[in-house]
Design an enzyme around this catalytic site. Structure first.
Site, mmCIF file in Angstrom:
data_model
loop_
_atom_site.group_PDB
_atom_site.id
_atom_site.type_symbol
_atom_site.label_atom_id
_atom_site.label_comp_id
_atom_site.label_asym_id
_atom_site.label_seq_id
_atom_site.Cartn_x
_atom_site.Cartn_y
_atom_site.Cartn_z
ATOM 1 N N LYS A 22 42.399 34.465 40.140
ATOM 2 C CA LYS A 22 41.795 34.890 39.151
ATOM 3 C C LYS A 22 42.830 35.208 38.324
ATOM 4 O O LYS A 22 43.042 35.177 37.122
ATOM 5 C CB LYS A 22 40.441 35.750 38.762
ATOM 6 C CG LYS A 22 40.161 36.634 38.159
ATOM 7 C CD LYS A 22 38.708 37.670 37.955
ATOM 8 C CE LYS A 22 39.664 39.218 38.013
ATOM 9 N NZ LYS A 22 39.384 39.435 36.422
ATOM 10 N N ASN A 23 43.883 36.879 38.924
ATOM 11 C CA ASN A 23 44.080 36.873 37.927
ATOM 12 C C ASN A 23 45.499 35.902 37.665
ATOM 13 O O ASN A 23 46.335 36.520 36.590
ATOM 14 C CB ASN A 23 45.105 38.173 37.955
ATOM 15 C CG ASN A 23 43.858 39.123 38.348
ATOM 16 O OD1 ASN A 23 42.765 39.575 36.610
ATOM 17 N ND2 ASN A 23 43.995 40.369 38.461
ATOM 18 N N ARG A 123 42.683 49.942 28.643
ATOM 19 C CA ARG A 123 43.312 49.422 28.743
ATOM 20 C C ARG A 123 44.107 48.937 27.309
ATOM 21 O O ARG A 123 43.959 47.068 26.158
ATOM 22 C CB ARG A 123 43.577 48.437 29.347
ATOM 23 C CG ARG A 123 42.733 48.658 30.509
ATOM 24 C CD ARG A 123 43.007 48.204 31.360
ATOM 25 N NE ARG A 123 41.458 47.380 31.590
ATOM 26 C CZ ARG A 123 41.539 46.030 32.568
ATOM 27 N NH1 ARG A 123 41.513 46.145 33.212
ATOM 28 N NH2 ARG A 123 39.572 46.045 32.244
ATOM 29 N N ASP A 314 43.447 47.677 42.253
ATOM 30 C CA ASP A 314 42.432 46.591 42.127
ATOM 31 C C ASP A 314 42.280 47.068 44.104
ATOM 32 O O ASP A 314 41.325 46.308 43.984
ATOM 33 C CB ASP A 314 43.112 45.198 42.151
ATOM 34 C CG ASP A 314 42.670 45.576 40.348
ATOM 35 O OD1 ASP A 314 42.459 46.209 40.232
ATOM 36 O OD2 ASP A 314 42.978 44.644 40.131
ATOM 37 N N ARG A 406 32.266 38.026 38.412
ATOM 38 C CA ARG A 406 33.809 37.800 37.634
ATOM 39 C C ARG A 406 35.138 37.678 37.775
ATOM 40 O O ARG A 406 36.383 37.494 37.621
ATOM 41 C CB ARG A 406 34.183 38.983 36.907
ATOM 42 C CG ARG A 406 32.732 39.270 35.146
ATOM 43 C CD ARG A 406 33.896 41.148 34.682
ATOM 44 N NE ARG A 406 34.809 40.829 34.405
ATOM 45 C CZ ARG A 406 35.715 41.187 34.095
ATOM 46 N NH1 ARG A 406 35.748 42.714 34.628
ATOM 47 N NH2 ARG A 406 36.745 40.782 33.856
#
Length: 426
Positions: A22-23, A123, A314, A406
């Protein structure tokens, strides 16, 4: 609102394929804004955040098309492009800020809403703004939007030395994309070293960018006049890999994770081995793989989250779930986000013994957890509750799993492939 119902107590066995990261996919989708040529990405994961990013790019006028059964997506940012990211699309996903750099670099202006995303702590985007200002952008925050344009009579961003106050992954990615089309050389100091950053740099190089030093804390980018299209394979998701490693180890099972990259998870794998799990990695005709096996109660492991290549924030919640049923007491120190212990209260509902004090959680391992109804509070917290449910006695229901969607591509389907008793309740 969907839920997951899990009946625990089954060791996980079998083979599962790890999806694209995803990132990595999110900034690489944004990189399509840097050229009028078609860009094709393969191994794009089927995630809520990816769908949101695609919808955002569609709203700007980017043509997007999915194809094949291997996560293929082709994007083409032909002019005219509307260089605006509205609040309605940005509010659910912080990564939307990644359109700022490429929009400024190619079109010279952008209007991007301040981002949202998981409620795991502050953030701020101030590092993005400072870095792009150093490259000649004028940026004001007005009515919840970052309004950016090139300063003076400039037609391109200019190269600069950017030293961020902290390591920022999305900041490094924004600067990489902006600098690729800037005039002159940009040097990024204190750059993020995550594999997803390296993967984006490799994609940009395939588009014609001149980048050196990616994967280190100092990156040099020599700007070029234009970039062209490319075909790029999104790197495997190291956090999904780590999550499945913890799930298999926690249940005392054995599994083969196809496409998982062990070299991207050194810190997590070291802790799993110290805990007593067997983790081996290799490569065959089908690509990279990791094999994990565990039996009996593992030994609790203390760890401290930090920037890559350290232990990833994470993976903190997932490894904490493993510690909850391990032998001994462990100390987990979270140094990246201030609100990332929200899963603790939910794990306690399942019978875990955890005490928190600021950035530190002390976990006293228990022989068994017991099923209950719990609520996901953010993406990685939801994964930790799934792991806990897999080992808990009886039935566990995980509510608000839109967080899970997500960042995990059909997690319950993959877990069923490994023998888990898990189903999605619509």
């Amino acid at each position: 609102m969907d839920k997951l119902r899990i009946t625990g107590g089954r060791p996980l066995h079998g083979t599962v394929s790890i999806s694209g990261a995803k990132n990595a996919a999110l900034p690489e989708l944004c990189a399509a804004l840097l050229t009028a040529d078609a860009v094709t990405l393969n191994n794009v994961p089927r995630l809520r955040d990816v769908a949101t990013m695609r919808k955002l790019l569609d709203s700007m006028g980017v043509r997007t098309e999915t194809h094949g059964d291997r996560g293929g997506m082709t994007l083409q940012a032909l002019e005219p492009i509307l260089p605006e990211a509205s609040y309605d699309l940005v509010k659910t996903m912080r990564a939307s800020v990644l359109v700022l750099g490429p929009l400024l670099a190619r079109f010279g202006r952008a209007r991007v809403s301040l981002p949202g995303g998981c409620a795991i702590g502050s953030r701020p985007v101030d590092q993005h703004i400072k870095g792009l200002q150093a490259m000649g952008a004028e940026i004001e925050v007005e009515h919840g939007y970052m309004v950016a344009r090139l300063g003076g009579s400039r037609t391109r961003l200019k190269g600069a030395r950017i030293a961020t106050d902290m390591v920022t992954v999305t900041g490094t990615e924004n600067f990489l994309m902006a600098a690729a089309l800037a005039e002159g050389e940009t040097v990024l100091e204190n750059a993020a070293q995550e594999p997803e950053v390296t993967d984006l740099a490799e994609m940009l190089i395939a588009m014609g960018a001149r980048i050196e030093g990616h994967g280190t804390s100092r990156i040099h980018i020599q700007g070029v006049d234009r970039l062209h299209g490319c075909t790029h394979q999104v790197v495997a998701d190291r956090i999904e890999t780590g999550t499945f490693l913890c799930a298999v180890a926690a249940t005392g099972g054995e599994a083969l994770l196809r496409h998982g990259r062990a070299d991207h998870l050194d810190a997590v794998i070291d802790k799993l081995r110290d805990a007593g799990a067997t983790v081996d990695a290799g490569r065959d005709a089908e690509g990279d793989f990791i094999r994990v096996q565990a039996s009996g109660r593992l030994k609790a492991q203390s760890f401290r989250t930090t920037e890559y290549p350290g232990f990833p924030t994470d993976m903190q919640a997932q490894f904490m779930a493993l510690n909850c049923i391990s032998q001994g007491t462990s100390k987990v120190t979270e140094t990246i986000f201030e609100n990332r212990f929200m899963h603790v209260n939910e794990l306690v509902r399942l019978g875990a013994h955890i005490q928190t004090d600021g950035k530190v959680a002390v976990v006293e391992g228990v022989p068994a957890l017991s099923g209950a109804t719990v609520m996901a509070t953010d993406l990685r917290a939801s994964a930790s509750l799934v792991i806990a449910g897999l080992v808990a006695q009886g039935e566990t229901t995980v509510d608000r799993i839109y967080h899970l969607d997500r960042g995990y591509d059909q997690m319950e389907v993959k877990l069923r492939q490994l023998g888990a008793d898990i189903e999605r309740i619509k």
